[in-house]
Design an enzyme around this catalytic site. Sequence first.
Site, short mmCIF file in Angstrom:
data_model
loop_
_atom_site.label_atom_id
_atom_site.label_comp_id
_atom_site.label_asym_id
_atom_site.label_seq_id
_atom_site.Cartn_x
_atom_site.Cartn_y
_atom_site.Cartn_z
N GLU A 163 -10.55 -2.16 4.61
CA GLU A 163 -9.18 -1.67 4.78
C GLU A 163 -9.04 -0.28 4.16
OE1 GLU A 163 -6.66 -5.82 4.95
OE2 GLU A 163 -6.88 -4.98 2.97
N ASP A 185 0.77 -1.26 0.00
CA ASP A 185 0.00 0.00 0.00
C ASP A 185 0.80 1.31 0.00
OD1 ASP A 185 -1.52 -2.13 0.86
OD2 ASP A 185 -2.25 -1.16 2.67
N SER A 222 -0.26 0.18 7.48
CA SER A 222 -0.65 1.35 6.69
C SER A 222 -1.19 2.50 7.54
CB SER A 222 -1.69 0.96 5.65
OG SER A 222 -1.03 0.27 4.62
N ARG A 274 -7.50 -0.98 11.85
CA ARG A 274 -6.27 -0.41 11.27
C ARG A 274 -6.46 0.65 10.20
NH1 ARG A 274 -6.25 -5.99 9.59
NH2 ARG A 274 -6.72 -6.24 7.38
N ASP A 275 -5.31 1.05 9.66
CA ASP A 275 -5.18 1.92 8.48
C ASP A 275 -5.72 3.33 8.70
OD1 ASP A 275 -4.21 -0.46 7.50
OD2 ASP A 275 -5.93 -0.88 6.20
N TRP A 305 -4.16 -8.95 -3.72
CA TRP A 305 -3.69 -9.92 -2.72
C TRP A 305 -3.87 -11.36 -3.18
CZ3 TRP A 305 -0.17 -8.96 0.52
CH2 TRP A 305 -0.07 -7.70 1.16
C1 FRU Z 1 -3.93 -3.58 2.76
C2 FRU Z 1 -3.30 -4.02 4.08
C3 FRU Z 1 -3.64 -3.07 5.17
C4 FRU Z 1 -2.51 -3.27 6.14
C5 FRU Z 1 -1.34 -3.51 5.23
C6 FRU Z 1 -0.32 -4.45 5.78
O1 FRU Z 1 -3.28 -4.07 1.63
O2 FRU Z 1 -3.72 -5.34 4.37
O3 FRU Z 1 -4.92 -3.26 5.73
O4 FRU Z 1 -2.32 -2.15 6.97
O5 FRU Z 1 -1.88 -4.03 4.02
O6 FRU Z 1 0.82 -4.49 4.98
#
Ligand code: FRU
Length: 486
Positions: free
Chosen positions: A204, A22, A79, A152-153, A289
Amino acid sequence: GYYTEKYRSQYHFTPEEKWMNDPNGLVYKDSLYHLFYQYYPDSTVWGPMHWGHAVSKDMMVWKHKPIALFPDENGFIFSGSAVVDHNNTSGFGTKDNPAMVAIFTYHDMEGEQAGKNDFQTQGIAYSLDNGESWTKYEKNPVIGNTGIKDFRDPKVFWNDKAEVWTMLLVAGDHLQIWNSPNLKEWEKVSEFGKETGAHGGVWECPDLFPLKIEGTDEVKWVLLISINPGAPNGGSGTQYFIGDFDGTTFTTDQVDHKWIDLGRDNYAGVTYNDAPNNERVFIGWMSNWDYARETPTEKWRSAMTVPRALTLRKVGNELSLFNYPLENFEKHVALAYPESRIKILPTRKRIIPLKYSNQSKTKFTLSVPNAQMYFRNKNGDSLSIDIDRDKKLVTLDRRKSGNVDFSDKFSPGVQQMKIPNLPDGPIEIVLLLDHSSLELFINGGQYVMTNQIFPNEFFRAITIINNSEEELVIEDFTEHKVERVW
Ligand code: FRU
């Protein structure tokens, strides 16, 4: 540097070597665009995450910088985003030298392995020298975890309406909105999405920003949410919602979510903070992914999309988010091969040789409703795009586009994109080819497909087949070379 390995993108950002995912911390400060990114410096597959770093004056020509953030006792650095604290609300800088503050997720691998569900927390770090060196906040994490497995993120931006910092944070199946006066103390103020949007996978990389509807003074807010898995063509993808934000709560009047890109390789994309001229610039990770860890490059893994301007436009009665290469991009497009006029009778085809096909922008106006185009090389690889405006469908087929065997998930079938709302009449087609990607923009970015490809050699020609009942006349076919940016 300048890179010549097989499949190395020449005008898309790639790390010099090793694994990238990311884009993180997109922020503009003192005439420079910063691009941080999920990075693992020890391998070409995902591992303990760091933040890599690069800077650019125009988001096309990048300069690689040393790693910005390293894992620490709180965990890997997942991220997140970055802001410039102009009013020194955090006290990390001064008003004359405001801090750049990074807000990210800590992922505690040991906690995860021990089967806990509170291993993701939010931390901050600051830099007083434009991202060259970083200090982690001594009281990290700033947001702990009360038992939410995917938490997260953080995307943080200055919220004019409430005069606070606002953080978007995803919590498994929904978005949380948190506010803070100083980037250190956070309070949760609302939630969105438990009953709205696509839920085929975990939410995400959120983003939320205002945009003027083109040609009006009306402002709408756009929410981006990446999801993995659950994208329409498989694996990971990014949905969006158009609505309103009152400083605390986001609401959407949309019945259905939409997707920013219907190709398979545009994920985790977010936009710049503080970009000049109110421009809303988006960069996505050009992978999926489903197979990101297996793509056939040796020294490095994956690239970013070209930077794209986001705009809101009404087509008929429908409001849509358009994404299209920035104006800056054009500065790297070399003089065109003279425009040619191409006429193709119904059911007939025309083979048009390409000169710069490994590194090019091809553009033309399509006058008929139905046409198929395919790229070919001497090796017999082909990549096809079928536009059927009667069926309101675009079909992209990369099953024979070169090296596709590295993963069963790369091309199990064709990709489809519905085009329910194109305006009547001729439409613009733009195709950006780089050594390992194709970005397709229909009607100025109303419908977009981004895909990785690994052809065995460069495509030498594009064939256009006229599947309509009337003659196809293209007045403006141009193929431009795009200069390498390294
Ligand atoms: C998205 C993700 C995020 C995470 C990061 C980990 O591609 O899965 O949610 O923070 O990649 O590398």
